[in-house]
Scaffold this motif. Structure first.
Motif, mmCIF file in Angstrom:
data_model
loop_
_atom_site.group_PDB
_atom_site.id
_atom_site.type_symbol
_atom_site.label_atom_id
_atom_site.label_comp_id
_atom_site.label_asym_id
_atom_site.label_seq_id
_atom_site.Cartn_x
_atom_site.Cartn_y
_atom_site.Cartn_z
ATOM 1 N N TYR A 131 -68.005 -20.043 -89.508
ATOM 2 C CA TYR A 131 -68.695 -18.773 -89.850
ATOM 3 C C TYR A 131 -69.332 -18.653 -88.302
ATOM 4 O O TYR A 131 -69.473 -19.494 -87.673
ATOM 5 N N CYS A 132 -69.954 -17.331 -88.150
ATOM 6 C CA CYS A 132 -70.320 -17.107 -86.433
ATOM 7 C C CYS A 132 -71.751 -17.913 -86.516
ATOM 8 O O CYS A 132 -72.439 -18.921 -87.455
ATOM 9 N N SER A 133 -72.145 -18.535 -85.909
ATOM 10 C CA SER A 133 -73.225 -19.364 -85.424
ATOM 11 C C SER A 133 -74.264 -19.008 -84.841
ATOM 12 O O SER A 133 -75.318 -19.900 -84.981
ATOM 13 N N LYS A 134 -74.656 -17.857 -84.707
ATOM 14 C CA LYS A 134 -75.229 -16.914 -84.118
ATOM 15 C C LYS A 134 -75.891 -16.122 -86.027
ATOM 16 O O LYS A 134 -77.156 -16.340 -85.994
ATOM 17 N N CYS A 135 -75.398 -15.212 -86.201
ATOM 18 C CA CYS A 135 -75.947 -15.244 -87.636
ATOM 19 C C CYS A 135 -75.131 -15.568 -89.636
ATOM 20 O O CYS A 135 -75.782 -15.034 -89.968
ATOM 21 N N SER A 136 -74.669 -15.987 -89.160
ATOM 22 C CA SER A 136 -73.934 -17.356 -90.265
ATOM 23 C C SER A 136 -73.197 -16.318 -91.036
ATOM 24 O O SER A 136 -72.473 -16.453 -92.176
ATOM 25 N N TYR A 137 -72.441 -14.666 -90.588
ATOM 26 C CA TYR A 137 -71.787 -14.184 -90.509
ATOM 27 C C TYR A 137 -70.024 -15.024 -90.984
ATOM 28 O O TYR A 137 -69.772 -15.776 -90.081
ATOM 29 N N PRO A 138 -69.813 -14.725 -91.949
ATOM 30 C CA PRO A 138 -68.406 -15.609 -92.052
ATOM 31 C C PRO A 138 -67.048 -14.397 -91.307
ATOM 32 O O PRO A 138 -66.910 -13.334 -91.548
ATOM 33 N N ILE A 170 -64.630 -12.964 -82.543
ATOM 34 C CA ILE A 170 -65.967 -12.078 -81.911
ATOM 35 C C ILE A 170 -66.590 -12.142 -83.511
ATOM 36 O O ILE A 170 -65.346 -11.537 -84.350
ATOM 37 N N CYS A 171 -68.095 -11.991 -83.813
ATOM 38 C CA CYS A 171 -68.679 -11.523 -85.035
ATOM 39 C C CYS A 171 -68.779 -10.406 -85.131
ATOM 40 O O CYS A 171 -68.964 -9.767 -84.118
ATOM 41 N N PRO A 172 -68.593 -9.504 -86.193
ATOM 42 C CA PRO A 172 -68.473 -8.339 -86.763
ATOM 43 C C PRO A 172 -69.846 -7.344 -86.517
ATOM 44 O O PRO A 172 -70.627 -6.739 -86.497
ATOM 45 N N ARG A 173 -70.338 -8.617 -86.724
ATOM 46 C CA ARG A 173 -71.872 -8.228 -87.451
ATOM 47 C C ARG A 173 -72.852 -8.208 -85.914
ATOM 48 O O ARG A 173 -73.721 -7.763 -85.442
ATOM 49 N N CYS A 174 -73.289 -9.335 -84.922
ATOM 50 C CA CYS A 174 -73.819 -9.157 -83.797
ATOM 51 C C CYS A 174 -73.048 -10.065 -82.142
ATOM 52 O O CYS A 174 -73.560 -9.431 -82.100
ATOM 53 N N ASP A 175 -71.597 -9.605 -82.425
ATOM 54 C CA ASP A 175 -71.163 -9.479 -81.502
ATOM 55 C C ASP A 175 -70.676 -11.086 -80.253
ATOM 56 O O ASP A 175 -70.433 -10.629 -79.821
#
Ligand SMILES: [Zn+2]
Length: 85
Positions: free
Chosen positions: A18-25, A4-9
């Motif tokens: 990287y998150c495929s939505k917001c590129s968060y590592p 789960i992306c910690p930035r955008c869930d």
């Protein structure tokens, strides 16, 4: 399994660095990559700053030895060159 992306869930597949939505590592190596990239940029900026500093020092020296008309010509050339916009 998903991470789960910690930035955008967003639920990313576990292989995603990287998150495929917001590129968060999402993985430690992704953080390392970003850090390495940032360090590279900082070194580039420092190099560029030092170059600019040398150029400016030369300009100041040149400036102090020219008359008013010369200063105006130099100032106009600087503005036209786009370096000081
Ligand atoms: Zn995200």
């Amino acid at each position: 399994m998903q991470s789960i992306c910690p930035r955008c869930d967003l639920s990313n597949v576990l292989e995603n660095k990287y998150c495929s939505k917001c590129s968060y590592p999402l993985k430690p190596e992704a953080f390392e990559e970003i850090k390495a990239e940032e360090n590279k940029k900082i070194v580039e900026l420092e190099t560029r700053y030092k170059e600019m500093d040398t150029v400016l020092q030369n300009l100041v020296q040149a400036f102090s030895s020219v008359d008013e008309q010369g200063k105006q010509i130099i100032a106009r050339q600087l503005i036209q060159s786009g370096n000081f916009e």
